[in-house]
Design a protein around this motif. Structure first.
Motif, PDB file in Angstrom:
ATOM      1  N   THR A 135      41.258 -35.352  60.808  1.00  0.00           N
ATOM      2  CA  THR A 135      41.134 -33.932  60.499  1.00  0.00           C
ATOM      3  C   THR A 135      40.665 -33.101  61.683  1.00  0.00           C
ATOM      4  N   PRO A 136      39.633 -33.519  62.439  1.00  0.00           N
ATOM      5  CA  PRO A 136      39.213 -32.698  63.575  1.00  0.00           C
ATOM      6  C   PRO A 136      40.327 -32.482  64.602  1.00  0.00           C
ATOM      7  N   LEU A 137      41.165 -33.500  64.810  1.00  0.00           N
ATOM      8  CA  LEU A 137      42.274 -33.351  65.748  1.00  0.00           C
ATOM      9  C   LEU A 137      43.404 -32.542  65.134  1.00  0.00           C
ATOM     10  N   ARG A 138      43.646 -32.730  63.829  1.00  0.00           N
ATOM     11  CA  ARG A 138      44.728 -32.002  63.179  1.00  0.00           C
ATOM     12  C   ARG A 138      44.426 -30.513  63.097  1.00  0.00           C
ATOM     13  N   ASP A 139      43.146 -30.144  63.117  1.00  0.00           N
ATOM     14  CA  ASP A 139      42.800 -28.723  63.109  1.00  0.00           C
ATOM     15  C   ASP A 139      43.303 -28.009  64.357  1.00  0.00           C
ATOM     16  N   ALA A 140      43.625 -28.783  65.391  1.00  0.00           N
ATOM     17  CA  ALA A 140      44.182 -28.179  66.607  1.00  0.00           C
ATOM     18  C   ALA A 140      45.642 -27.791  66.422  1.00  0.00           C
ATOM     19  N   ASP A 141      46.232 -28.143  65.262  1.00  0.00           N
ATOM     20  CA  ASP A 141      47.617 -27.765  64.938  1.00  0.00           C
ATOM     21  C   ASP A 141      48.604 -28.366  65.928  1.00  0.00           C
ATOM     22  N   LEU A 142      48.383 -29.642  66.257  1.00  0.00           N
ATOM     23  CA  LEU A 142      49.269 -30.352  67.177  1.00  0.00           C
ATOM     24  C   LEU A 142      50.201 -31.277  66.392  1.00  0.00           C
ATOM     25  N   PRO A 143      51.405 -31.517  66.900  1.00  0.00           N
ATOM     26  CA  PRO A 143      52.292 -32.507  66.260  1.00  0.00           C
ATOM     27  C   PRO A 143      51.603 -33.860  66.181  1.00  0.00           C
ATOM     28  N   LEU A 144      51.793 -34.549  65.055  1.00  0.00           N
ATOM     29  CA  LEU A 144      51.114 -35.820  64.819  1.00  0.00           C
ATOM     30  C   LEU A 144      52.122 -36.866  64.375  1.00  0.00           C
ATOM     31  N   VAL A 145      52.124 -38.003  65.065  1.00  0.00           N
ATOM     32  CA  VAL A 145      52.919 -39.173  64.670  1.00  0.00           C
ATOM     33  C   VAL A 145      51.947 -40.288  64.329  1.00  0.00           C
ATOM     34  N   MET A 146      52.116 -40.872  63.143  1.00  0.00           N
ATOM     35  CA  MET A 146      51.250 -41.950  62.697  1.00  0.00           C
ATOM     36  C   MET A 146      51.964 -43.288  62.868  1.00  0.00           C
ATOM     37  N   LEU A 147      51.219 -44.293  63.314  1.00  0.00           N
ATOM     38  CA  LEU A 147      51.726 -45.658  63.427  1.00  0.00           C
ATOM     39  C   LEU A 147      51.004 -46.539  62.419  1.00  0.00           C
ATOM     40  N   ASP A 148      51.763 -47.445  61.774  1.00  0.00           N
ATOM     41  CA  ASP A 148      51.168 -48.401  60.838  1.00  0.00           C
ATOM     42  C   ASP A 148      50.359 -47.662  59.779  1.00  0.00           C
ATOM     43  N   SER A 149      50.982 -46.687  59.144  1.00  0.00           N
ATOM     44  CA  SER A 149      50.290 -45.809  58.206  1.00  0.00           C
ATOM     45  C   SER A 149      51.206 -45.477  57.033  1.00  0.00           C
ATOM     46  N   ASP A 150      50.622 -44.884  56.012  1.00  0.00           N
ATOM     47  CA  ASP A 150      51.342 -44.570  54.783  1.00  0.00           C
ATOM     48  C   ASP A 150      52.512 -43.617  55.058  1.00  0.00           C
ATOM     49  N   PRO A 151      53.761 -44.047  54.861  1.00  0.00           N
ATOM     50  CA  PRO A 151      54.903 -43.183  55.148  1.00  0.00           C
ATOM     51  C   PRO A 151      55.018 -42.019  54.175  1.00  0.00           C
ATOM     52  N   ASP A 152      54.326 -42.078  53.030  1.00  0.00           N
ATOM     53  CA  ASP A 152      54.389 -40.996  52.049  1.00  0.00           C
ATOM     54  C   ASP A 152      53.362 -39.910  52.314  1.00  0.00           C
ATOM     55  N   ASP A 153      52.543 -40.074  53.337  1.00  0.00           N
ATOM     56  CA  ASP A 153      51.551 -39.058  53.682  1.00  0.00           C
ATOM     57  C   ASP A 153      52.234 -37.970  54.499  1.00  0.00           C
ATOM     58  N   ASP A 154      52.447 -36.798  53.887  1.00  0.00           N
ATOM     59  CA  ASP A 154      53.212 -35.745  54.555  1.00  0.00           C
ATOM     60  C   ASP A 154      52.387 -34.935  55.539  1.00  0.00           C
ATOM     61  N   ARG A 155      51.143 -35.366  55.796  1.00  0.00           N
ATOM     62  CA  ARG A 155      50.343 -34.653  56.783  1.00  0.00           C
ATOM     63  C   ARG A 155      50.749 -35.006  58.208  1.00  0.00           C
ATOM     64  N   ALA A 156      51.559 -36.036  58.373  1.00  0.00           N
ATOM     65  CA  ALA A 156      52.077 -36.401  59.692  1.00  0.00           C
ATOM     66  C   ALA A 156      53.492 -35.867  59.842  1.00  0.00           C
ATOM     67  N   ASP A 157      53.871 -35.564  61.066  1.00  0.00           N
ATOM     68  CA  ASP A 157      55.231 -35.104  61.328  1.00  0.00           C
ATOM     69  C   ASP A 157      56.221 -36.260  61.311  1.00  0.00           C
ATOM     70  N   ALA A 158      55.737 -37.475  61.565  1.00  0.00           N
ATOM     71  CA  ALA A 158      56.591 -38.657  61.513  1.00  0.00           C
ATOM     72  C   ALA A 158      55.687 -39.882  61.400  1.00  0.00           C
ATOM     73  N   THR A 159      56.227 -40.957  60.813  1.00  0.00           N
ATOM     74  CA  THR A 159      55.495 -42.212  60.690  1.00  0.00           C
ATOM     75  C   THR A 159      56.383 -43.351  61.171  1.00  0.00           C
ATOM     76  N   VAL A 160      55.848 -44.174  62.068  1.00  0.00           N
ATOM     77  CA  VAL A 160      56.550 -45.352  62.568  1.00  0.00           C
ATOM     78  C   VAL A 160      55.781 -46.576  62.075  1.00  0.00           C
ATOM     79  N   ASN A 161      56.485 -47.505  61.448  1.00  0.00           N
ATOM     80  CA  ASN A 161      55.800 -48.654  60.857  1.00  0.00           C
ATOM     81  C   ASN A 161      56.399 -49.977  61.301  1.00  0.00           C
ATOM     82  N   LEU A 162      55.590 -51.003  61.176  1.00  0.00           N
ATOM     83  CA  LEU A 162      56.034 -52.383  61.279  1.00  0.00           C
ATOM     84  C   LEU A 162      56.314 -52.882  59.862  1.00  0.00           C
ATOM     85  N   ASP A 163      57.216 -53.827  59.712  1.00  0.00           N
ATOM     86  CA  ASP A 163      57.536 -54.339  58.383  1.00  0.00           C
ATOM     87  C   ASP A 163      56.488 -55.379  57.985  1.00  0.00           C
TER      88      ASP A 163
END
Length: 371
Positions: free
Chosen positions: A160-188
């Motif tokens: 949250t503190p980083l997201r308050d900066a309104d920067l694009p966010l890509v999550m790795l190894d994270s919930d793909p249904d969380d729409d707070r990220a601009d993209a999610t890359v996962n391992l199977d």
């Protein structure tokens, strides 16, 4: 107090209430481009392109108008510092990881930094001081320093503190249904667990204890579900679960408790990572048992540690460098206003000497009475 405020006891709340009823943030909450993107049903990158008047040929006229309408309705005020970053002015991204206690995250960084360098970007590695969260803004202003953020194996709310900066966010190894990220890359991850449990059950193991990482994160929740689902309905299967912190000592204590507890001894210990598995191997030996004749042990990650123990660990290889590469490519596409094209990377089961059929299987040279 103004005369208008005096006319309404407690102040005039119609503006805030109206905003809430319309689904808009209250006036005291800063509206971000992510809010506009959600309201318009487009990506955050599309919002940046439209409001920066660079959308033609990249965003359809209908979506551009939807963005402008949402921005007007929400009362959006652009973050000028963040907008300048969208033009690639700093050419720097932040990679946030839970810790640097294993080489996995170092390898993720290596892959990300390699691809970033090919595109003229630098990557700053930031181990969160609080583990999986919350990750504090390591700068006076991330929006004035960075073009975007990649976060590995962390919950979106931890950022949250980083997201308050309104920067694009890509999550790795994270919930793909969380729409707070601009993209999610996962391992199977689930496929890796299925491969491990299939390997153990194929050898004949039915009494299996899952030494589960005692960490509240999406990736370990996936592992727990996949273990249970894989063994569900298997005749004779007895699955037990023991939590353990991600350390050798914690793995040792959890494995000792599993092997000395009441009831039949497990014939296999399925560990959430190689570090826990290394502790489990120590526990087996200290009890005078053999690996794999008396107890099979599996890991996960394929760290250097996996081939340093004897016998070498059966584990699942996670392509860490390729993971980092995919993460930075997804972020670069977001910055460029293109679909992120975030993949799910395959993993690989590596069968080594730490697994064998259970002690009561034909041909297993276990000690008499080893069960």
């Amino acid at each position: 107090m103004t005369s208008n405020e005096a006319a309404s006891p407690g102040g005039d709340r119609s503006g805030a209430d109206g905003a809430a009823q319309a689904g808009r943030p209250a006036a005291t909450t800063r509206v971000t481009s992510r809010d506009v993107a959600r309201a318009a049903g487009v990506s955050q990158a599309a919002v940046s392109l439209v409001l920066g008047e660079k959308w033609r040929g990249r965003v359809s006229p209908g979506k551009a108008e939807a963005v402008r309408a949402a921005a007007r309705e929400l009362g959006y005020r652009p973050n000028l510092a963040a907008r300048s970053l969208r033009m690639g002015r700093t050419r720097t991204v932040l990679l946030v990881v839970p810790a640097l206690t294993t080489e996995f995250f170092a390898r993720v960084y290596t892959g990300a930094a390699r691809v970033a360098a090919e595109h003229g970007f630098g990557v700053v590695l930031y181990p969160s001081p609080e583990g999986i969260g919350p990750a504090r803004d390591p700068f006076d202003s991330a929006a004035a320093t960075l073009d975007g953020v990649i976060a590995s194996s962390m919950a979106a709310e931890a950022l949250t503190p980083l997201r308050d900066a309104d920067l694009p966010l890509v999550m790795l190894d994270s919930d793909p249904d969380d729409d707070r990220a601009d993209a999610t890359v996962n391992l199977d991850i689930a496929a890796g667990i299925r491969q491990l449990t299939g390997h153990l059950s194929g050898l004949g193991h039915r009494r299996i204890t899952h030494l589960a990482a005692d960490v509240a994160s999406w990736t370990f929740e996936v592992r727990a579900r996949a273990v249970a689902d894989s063994l569900h309905g298997l005749p004779g299967a007895q699955l037990r679960r023991r939590p353990a912190a991600c350390s050798v000592e914690a793995g040792l204590h959890a494995a000792h408790a599993a092997l000395t507890g009441p009831g039949p001894r497990p014939t296999a210990l399925l560990c959430d990572d190689d570090i826990i598995a290394a502790g489990a191997c120590k526990a087996v030996r200290r009890l005078g048992l053999r690996i794999p004749e008396d107890v099979s042990v599996t890991g996960f990650d394929d760290l250097a540690l996996a081939v340093a123990v004897e016998p070498e660990l059966t584990t699942v290889r996670l392509p860490a460098e390729e993971f980092g590469e995919a993460g930075i490519r997804a972020l670069l596409r977001v910055l460029d206003g293109r679909p992120a094209n975030a993949p799910t990377l395959p993993v690989e089961l590596l069968v080594r000497g730490s697994t064998a059929p259970p002690p009561d299987a034909p041909g297993n040279a276990a000690r008499p009475g080893g069960q």
